[in-house]
Write a protein that holds these residues in place. Sequence first.
Motif, mmCIF file in Angstrom:
data_model
loop_
_atom_site.group_PDB
_atom_site.id
_atom_site.type_symbol
_atom_site.label_atom_id
_atom_site.label_comp_id
_atom_site.label_asym_id
_atom_site.label_seq_id
_atom_site.Cartn_x
_atom_site.Cartn_y
_atom_site.Cartn_z
ATOM 1 N N PHE A 35 -7.383 6.649 10.940
ATOM 2 C CA PHE A 35 -6.306 7.886 10.448
ATOM 3 C C PHE A 35 -5.485 8.233 10.680
ATOM 4 O O PHE A 35 -4.427 8.181 9.875
ATOM 5 C CB PHE A 35 -7.333 7.613 9.505
ATOM 6 C CG PHE A 35 -8.044 6.541 8.665
ATOM 7 C CD1 PHE A 35 -7.866 6.277 7.593
ATOM 8 C CD2 PHE A 35 -9.605 6.666 8.520
ATOM 9 C CE1 PHE A 35 -7.551 5.165 6.768
ATOM 10 C CE2 PHE A 35 -10.440 5.949 7.320
ATOM 11 C CZ PHE A 35 -9.581 5.481 6.828
ATOM 12 N N VAL A 45 -2.287 6.114 10.816
ATOM 13 C CA VAL A 45 -1.584 5.220 9.465
ATOM 14 C C VAL A 45 -1.223 6.439 8.490
ATOM 15 O O VAL A 45 0.073 6.426 8.692
ATOM 16 C CB VAL A 45 -3.100 4.945 8.610
ATOM 17 C CG1 VAL A 45 -3.090 4.921 7.131
ATOM 18 C CG2 VAL A 45 -3.745 3.829 9.476
ATOM 19 N N ARG A 52 -10.219 -1.806 6.280
ATOM 20 C CA ARG A 52 -9.308 -2.187 5.192
ATOM 21 C C ARG A 52 -10.222 -1.509 3.735
ATOM 22 O O ARG A 52 -9.590 -1.067 2.722
ATOM 23 C CB ARG A 52 -9.941 -3.253 5.289
ATOM 24 C CG ARG A 52 -8.586 -4.554 3.956
ATOM 25 C CD ARG A 52 -8.732 -5.381 4.022
ATOM 26 N NE ARG A 52 -7.496 -6.193 3.305
ATOM 27 C CZ ARG A 52 -7.057 -6.838 2.923
ATOM 28 N NH1 ARG A 52 -8.044 -8.344 4.173
ATOM 29 N NH2 ARG A 52 -5.854 -7.828 2.113
ATOM 30 N N MET A 78 -9.764 2.317 3.520
ATOM 31 C CA MET A 78 -8.295 2.492 3.383
ATOM 32 C C MET A 78 -7.619 2.619 2.023
ATOM 33 O O MET A 78 -6.604 2.605 1.532
ATOM 34 C CB MET A 78 -7.100 1.539 4.526
ATOM 35 C CG MET A 78 -7.270 1.943 5.627
ATOM 36 S SD MET A 78 -6.290 1.067 7.036
ATOM 37 C CE MET A 78 -4.222 1.533 5.721
ATOM 38 N N TYR A 113 -5.670 5.114 0.080
ATOM 39 C CA TYR A 113 -4.206 4.623 -0.085
ATOM 40 C C TYR A 113 -3.939 3.581 -0.673
ATOM 41 O O TYR A 113 -3.471 2.530 0.074
ATOM 42 C CB TYR A 113 -3.120 5.026 1.250
ATOM 43 C CG TYR A 113 -4.143 5.811 2.395
ATOM 44 C CD1 TYR A 113 -3.417 7.365 2.508
ATOM 45 C CD2 TYR A 113 -4.738 5.745 3.333
ATOM 46 C CE1 TYR A 113 -3.484 8.226 3.324
ATOM 47 C CE2 TYR A 113 -5.221 6.634 4.570
ATOM 48 C CZ TYR A 113 -4.548 7.792 4.546
ATOM 49 O OH TYR A 113 -5.032 8.531 5.344
ATOM 50 N N TRP A 169 -2.168 -4.971 4.685
ATOM 51 C CA TRP A 169 -3.203 -5.424 6.052
ATOM 52 C C TRP A 169 -3.434 -7.044 6.459
ATOM 53 O O TRP A 169 -3.550 -7.734 5.316
ATOM 54 C CB TRP A 169 -4.659 -5.670 5.488
ATOM 55 C CG TRP A 169 -5.734 -6.260 6.070
ATOM 56 C CD1 TRP A 169 -5.760 -6.474 6.435
ATOM 57 C CD2 TRP A 169 -6.669 -4.705 7.499
ATOM 58 N NE1 TRP A 169 -7.405 -6.688 7.042
ATOM 59 C CE2 TRP A 169 -7.032 -4.888 7.471
ATOM 60 C CE3 TRP A 169 -6.197 -3.151 7.277
ATOM 61 C CZ2 TRP A 169 -8.514 -4.880 8.169
ATOM 62 C CZ3 TRP A 169 -7.538 -2.752 8.067
ATOM 63 C CH2 TRP A 169 -8.243 -2.934 8.137
#
Length: 91
Positions: free
Chosen positions: A27, A30, A51, A54, A58, A64
């Motif tokens: 993170f 990211v 996933r 995330m 977000y 992805w």
Amino acid sequence: MSETEVVSQPQLDVRAIPPVERHPRIFGIVQALAEGQSFVIVNDHDPRPLRYQMEARYPGLFDWEYLQQGPDIWRVEIKRLQSGCDCCCGG
């Protein structure tokens, strides 16, 4: 994706990172990505729970893509998408 792109793209091999530290480190990367930038996670299992986290944190900000799907090594490219927003919200 060409071989040159695979070699030059930043990668994080999480297999050597203690499990409790993996998601926080990912993170951190990211959050530092600029629009259009990406990096690859290398793991020994499908990082599907990451996933889901995330997508919850977000929504709509990252792409992805599985580059390799096991059985021994999983490689996933995470890319920061263009926000389409010119305001100060960052989203």
